[in-house]
Design a protein around this motif. Structure first.
Motif, PDB file in Angstrom:
ATOM      1  N   ASN A 175       1.444  -1.040   0.408  1.00 44.98           N
ATOM      2  CA  ASN A 175      -0.311  -0.202  -0.239  1.00 44.98           C
ATOM      3  C   ASN A 175       1.414   1.261   0.100  1.00 44.98           C
ATOM      4  O   ASN A 175       1.071   1.482   0.650  1.00 44.98           O
ATOM      5  CB  ASN A 175      -0.673   0.298   1.155  1.00 44.98           C
ATOM      6  N   SER A 177       0.462   4.285  -0.017  1.00 47.57           N
ATOM      7  CA  SER A 177       0.224   5.224   0.733  1.00 47.57           C
ATOM      8  C   SER A 177       0.241   5.092   2.047  1.00 47.57           C
ATOM      9  O   SER A 177       0.738   6.839   2.758  1.00 47.57           O
ATOM     10  CB  SER A 177      -1.304   5.755   0.746  1.00 47.57           C
ATOM     11  N   ASP A 258      -0.457  -7.923   4.750  1.00 49.57           N
ATOM     12  CA  ASP A 258      -0.967  -6.625   4.142  1.00 49.57           C
ATOM     13  C   ASP A 258       0.117  -5.907   4.513  1.00 49.57           C
ATOM     14  O   ASP A 258       0.428  -4.321   4.587  1.00 49.57           O
ATOM     15  CB  ASP A 258      -2.243  -6.035   4.469  1.00 49.57           C
ATOM     16  N   GLU A 266       4.894  -0.029   6.255  1.00 52.21           N
ATOM     17  CA  GLU A 266       3.441   0.145   6.231  1.00 52.21           C
ATOM     18  C   GLU A 266       2.791  -0.776   7.448  1.00 52.21           C
ATOM     19  O   GLU A 266       1.228  -0.674   8.010  1.00 52.21           O
ATOM     20  CB  GLU A 266       3.752  -1.654   5.304  1.00 52.21           C
TER      21      GLU A 266
END
Length: 283
Positions: A175, A177, A258, A266
């Protein structure tokens, strides 16, 4: 995140380099080694979490962060010597290692050269040159940067360090972001310092020598202390532990859900919890 307010910094002379070091806390010593795209600043959340129970030592590798930028010495065997000299200056004999990316490679060299100084090792999401499936791993299209260097490459990247680093944070994360703007700006400014990218490229250029050195280390026998291999589920996953089993006898796998390569950025909370639980087994 800043380091705890009572942490101190030092500039320690080693063989050919000046190493910037943050240190503080109390208890058994833990050395944290960063990789490319980060500096020792990546470890601030972990340092804050464990400083009440552990002495924390966080160097910037030679040529990176606020350490000096010598022309040579980027083989990981030499950089393991940097770590040893830092610990000698701080009066520390035995340590646990926590490492990520290129830090894994320096950590293995340190452990192989000074096995009596290491109590346990956490290695995160990067292979070891010359060990196990190294040749297969390096054929991944995601790792084209291993051979991306030279004067013309440095000209291309100069003034565009943020663009180059964004590629790593975006493509090697689950991810993007999660690596926020403040983090990106911070590291881009450090890697834009004079000589920083030249030194970073030399870290990769040394992989051929590192592979030779690692094969020689491994031929002398496996590490006997406990090792935790952590991989992001969208990156190395269980392969991290599989690689470590070629060089260590007591390896525990751990996979962070994730997450891509940038575990501390992260998934900082679960990554810190996982590392701390492993370190506390020796207390």
């Amino acid at each position: 995140m800043p380091f705890p307010a009572d942490f101190r910094t030092a500039e320690i002379q080693t063989d050919g380099a000046t190493i910037h070091v943050r240190h503080g806390g109390k208890g058994p010593a833990v050395v944290m080694l960063h990789g490319f795209g980060d500096t020792g600043d990546m470890w601030a959340p972990l340092a804050k979490a464990i400083a009440r129970d552990f002495t924390v030592v966080v160097p910037d590798l030679r040529g990176m962060g606020l350490s000096s930028h010598p022309e040579g010495g980027y083989d990981k065997k030499t950089q393991a010597g940097d770590v040893a000299r830092v610990l000698d200056q701080l009066g520390i004999q035995k340590v646990a290692l926590v490492t990520h990316d290129i830090g894994n490679m320096v950590g293995y060299a340190f452990a192989a050269l000074y096995p009596d100084r290491v109590t346990r090792w956490v290695a995160m999401d990067a292979p070891l040159p010359g060990i196990g499936p190294w040749d297969e791993i390096t054929r991944s299209p995601l790792l084209w940067h291993f051979n991306f260097r030279g004067p013309d490459v440095e000209r291309l990247v100069k003034g565009r360090e943020r663009i180059y680093l964004d590629r790593f944070w975006n493509e090697l994360s689950a991810n993007p972001s999660a690596i926020d703007e403040a983090t990106r700006k911070h590291y881009a400014e450090l890697y834009a310092r004079p000589g920083a990218m030249h030194s970073a490229f030399n870290q990769f250029a040394a992989f051929q020598q590192d592979a030779i050195d690692n094969k020689a280390f491994a031929a002398k026998g496996k590490l006997a202390f406990p090792v935790l291999g952590i991989g992001g589920d969208r990156s190395f996953g269980t392969q991290m532990a599989e690689v470590l089993r070629f060089v260590a006898t007591d390896v525990t796998p751990s996979v962070i859900a994730d997450s891509g390569h940038w575990l501390m950025e992260e998934q900082p909370a679960v990554t810190v919890t996982t590392i701390r639980a492993f370190l506390e087994k020796e207390r």
